[in-house]
Design an enzyme around this catalytic site. Structure first.
Site, PDB file in Angstrom:
ATOM      1  N   TYR A 166       0.838  -1.196   0.000  1.00  9.70           N
ATOM      2  CA  TYR A 166       0.000   0.000   0.000  1.00  9.70           C
ATOM      3  C   TYR A 166       0.876   1.250   0.000  1.00  9.70           C
ATOM      4  CZ  TYR A 166      -3.976   2.938   1.541  1.00  9.70           C
ATOM      5  OH  TYR A 166      -4.970   3.877   1.648  1.00  9.70           O
ATOM      6  N   ASP A 211       1.561  -8.479  14.493  1.00 13.77           N
ATOM      7  CA  ASP A 211       1.264  -7.525  13.418  1.00 13.77           C
ATOM      8  C   ASP A 211       0.068  -6.656  13.825  1.00 13.77           C
ATOM      9  OD1 ASP A 211       0.701  -6.171  11.053  1.00 13.77           O
ATOM     10  OD2 ASP A 211       0.980  -7.929   9.782  1.00 13.77           O
ATOM     11  N   SER A 224       1.701  -7.674   2.401  1.00  8.20           N
ATOM     12  CA  SER A 224       0.749  -6.660   2.830  1.00  8.20           C
ATOM     13  C   SER A 224      -0.323  -6.476   1.745  1.00  8.20           C
ATOM     14  CB  SER A 224       1.482  -5.359   3.166  1.00  8.20           C
ATOM     15  OG  SER A 224       0.647  -4.478   3.872  1.00  8.20           O
ATOM     16  N   HIS A 241       4.429  -6.397  11.466  1.00  5.67           N
ATOM     17  CA  HIS A 241       4.079  -6.396  10.049  1.00  5.67           C
ATOM     18  C   HIS A 241       5.268  -6.779   9.168  1.00  5.67           C
ATOM     19  CE1 HIS A 241       1.290  -5.607   6.870  1.00  5.67           C
ATOM     20  NE2 HIS A 241       2.019  -4.643   6.335  1.00  5.67           N
TER      21      HIS A 241
END
Length: 335
Positions: free
Chosen positions: A92, A271, A185, A308
């Site tokens: 992202y 995460d 992700s 993450h």
């Protein structure tokens, strides 16, 4: 509830009933059929680099609505044979960057296509594919056009991701029967979406996937991108029903249920961006649709003390070894 509130055994059983619209399959079949009315490759030209061991091409392909989408195609220099190929999706806020930024897969001997994210570049990385479709919604990519699934940014991005697989199969030096998808992700969520929409992939590699069990995720974290949906709803309180409906068309759990390719997942137990239970929702639903007696081969690696970032280089090594074992089961090293 803390992100680590579920035990690992509970996560391995976590298979929520994620809402799925009745016309989910029709929606995506019609969307992809419209995209397929146009030739997929628009332009392919050599890209000069300072990398003597690799060759790169600047690729433009036709994505959603016929929009030109940029990508880098890279492969080992001087290798003429058709190679197994990896299509990679970026996270992202990132774009395709420069052709020398992501070299793991071509250095490992694969042909590699890295797709640009339309309209997203500039937050974490560079890109040059605009998103020209405006619709009511918030200021962040995850909220662009969020009031209607037909207008939603992720309808366009997922269509681009499918078209990237079609584009790479039209490029020279690609073994069309051995095309895999990979992403981390948001890229991991896109890989799962493609797994549910393309039924002849060789493999799927997804880590810390976004877009999974989205309604739960919005309740679990205030961090972007999910937190951006919450911030949008904090202002547009009347839009909640429309938002949940739109998200149900792009939830990667629904795509994962339809997947048929072998899959490898990676998740950080701590995460706070893409909470681990949402990844397990996709993993536990993976490949179970259509009354199959058993899901396709799949495995998940959990990193108990990572967020993450997950397993980082350790996980990449596992990805390399796992994919080699899937594609060349008699020659691969043990993981």
């Amino acid at each position: 509830m803390p992100y680590t509130a579920f035990t690992l055994d509970e996560l391995r059983r976590y298979a929520p009933d994620v809402a799925e619209p009745d016309d989910f399959d029709t929606f995506w079949r019609d969307t992809l059929a419209e995209a397929a009315t146009r030739p997929v490759l628009v332009d392919v030209r050599p890209e000069p680099t300072d990398l003597r061991l690799l060759d790169s091409w600047d690729v433009t392909f036709s994505g959603f609505g016929g929009d030109p989408v940029r990508a880098w195609y890279t492969r080992p220099a001087g290798v003429g044979e058709a190679l197994p190929t990896v299509v990679e999706y970026a996270g992202y806020g990132r774009g395709r960057g420069l052709p020398h930024e992501r070299l793991t897969w071509p250095v490992a001997g694969y042909a590699h296509l890295l797709m640009d994210n339309r309209g997203q570049a500039g937050q974490y990385g560079a890109g040059d594919t605009p998103d020209r479709h405006g619709a009511p919604g918030g200021p962040w990519p995850v909220t662009w056009g969020i009031l209607d699934p037909r207008d939603y940014h992720y309808r366009r991005l997922i269509t681009d991701a499918v078209r990237a697989v079609q584009a790479v199969r039209a490029l020279p030096g690609v073994d069309a029967d051995r095309v895999s998808v990979v992403g981390n992700s948001q890229g991991g969520g896109l890989a799962l979406a493609v797994a549910g929409l393309v039924d002849d992939l060789a493999a799927v590699l997804t880590s810390a996937p976004f877009l999974c069990d989205m309604r739960s995720a919005v309740q679990l974290t205030d961090l972007a991108p999910y937190g951006e949906i919450a911030r949008y709803l904090a202002v547009h309180r009347e839009a909640e029903e429309a938002v949940w409906r739109t998200l149900s068309y792009v939830d990667a759990v629904a795509f994962a249920r339809r997947a048929t390719a072998p899959a490898q997942f990676g998740v950080g137990r701590r995460d706070t961006v893409c909470p681990p239970r949402t990844a397990f929702a996709a993993y536990n639903h993976y490949g179970v649709a259509n009354g199959r007696p058993a899901p396709p081969e799949r495995e998940i690696h959990v990193y108990p003390f990572n967020g993450h970032e997950g397993g980082e280089a350790v996980h990449v090594r596992r990805q390399l070894r796992w994919l080699a074992a899937v594609l060349h089961p008699t020659h691969a090293s043990a993981v």
